[in-house]
Scaffold this motif. Structure first.
Motif, PDB file in Angstrom:
ATOM      1  N   ALA A  32       7.461   5.792 -14.335  1.00 27.87           N
ATOM      2  CA  ALA A  32       8.594   4.818 -13.582  1.00 27.87           C
ATOM      3  C   ALA A  32       7.867   4.508 -12.213  1.00 27.87           C
ATOM      4  N   ASN A  33       7.262   5.505 -11.633  1.00 22.79           N
ATOM      5  CA  ASN A  33       6.800   5.713 -10.360  1.00 22.79           C
ATOM      6  C   ASN A  33       5.593   4.775 -10.135  1.00 22.79           C
ATOM      7  N   THR A  34       4.824   4.858 -11.195  1.00 21.09           N
ATOM      8  CA  THR A  34       3.660   4.074 -11.328  1.00 21.09           C
ATOM      9  C   THR A  34       4.119   2.630 -11.747  1.00 21.09           C
ATOM     10  N   SER A  35       4.871   2.216 -12.366  1.00 17.83           N
ATOM     11  CA  SER A  35       5.430   0.970 -12.475  1.00 17.83           C
ATOM     12  C   SER A  35       6.087   0.296 -11.347  1.00 17.83           C
ATOM     13  N   GLN A  36       6.674   1.101 -10.578  1.00 19.46           N
ATOM     14  CA  GLN A  36       7.382   0.760  -9.327  1.00 19.46           C
ATOM     15  C   GLN A  36       6.165   0.251  -8.451  1.00 19.46           C
ATOM     16  N   LYS A  37       5.380   1.038  -8.252  1.00 24.10           N
ATOM     17  CA  LYS A  37       4.089   0.746  -7.224  1.00 24.10           C
ATOM     18  C   LYS A  37       3.297  -0.523  -7.535  1.00 24.10           C
ATOM     19  N   LEU A  38       3.101  -0.741  -9.044  1.00 20.34           N
ATOM     20  CA  LEU A  38       2.528  -1.551  -9.412  1.00 20.34           C
ATOM     21  C   LEU A  38       3.244  -3.143  -9.174  1.00 20.34           C
ATOM     22  N   MET A  39       4.515  -2.906  -9.296  1.00 16.94           N
ATOM     23  CA  MET A  39       5.174  -4.162  -9.093  1.00 16.94           C
ATOM     24  C   MET A  39       5.370  -4.505  -7.532  1.00 16.94           C
ATOM     25  N   ARG A  40       5.430  -3.522  -6.692  1.00 17.07           N
ATOM     26  CA  ARG A  40       5.559  -3.883  -5.381  1.00 17.07           C
ATOM     27  C   ARG A  40       4.202  -4.467  -5.034  1.00 17.07           C
TER      28      ARG A  40
END
Length: 62
Positions: A32-40
């Motif tokens: 989920a941390n990677t998904s959050q970084k990619l979204m940003r």
């Protein structure tokens, strides 16, 4: 194709690549941390793409 004409596809392509990476990460059940970084990163790249598009239109006098 001129330099300014090639900036728009590069900017839009960068947004598309990050979007696909985020979707792949989500579908594989990745972090989920990677998904959050990619979204940003996608949001920042979209902002840059909009600036590039507006700049190219302004430069061409359109």
């Amino acid at each position: 194709m001129s330099f300014t004409g090639s900036l728009v596809p590069i900017a839009v392509g960068a947004v598309a690549v990050v979007l696909v990476l985020g979707l792949v990460n989500m579908l594989r059940g990745g972090s989920a941390n990677t998904s959050q970084k990619l979204m940003r990163l996608r949001v920042v790249l979209q902002f840059i793409a909009i600036l590039v598009i507006v700049g190219v239109l302004w430069w061409r006098g359109g």
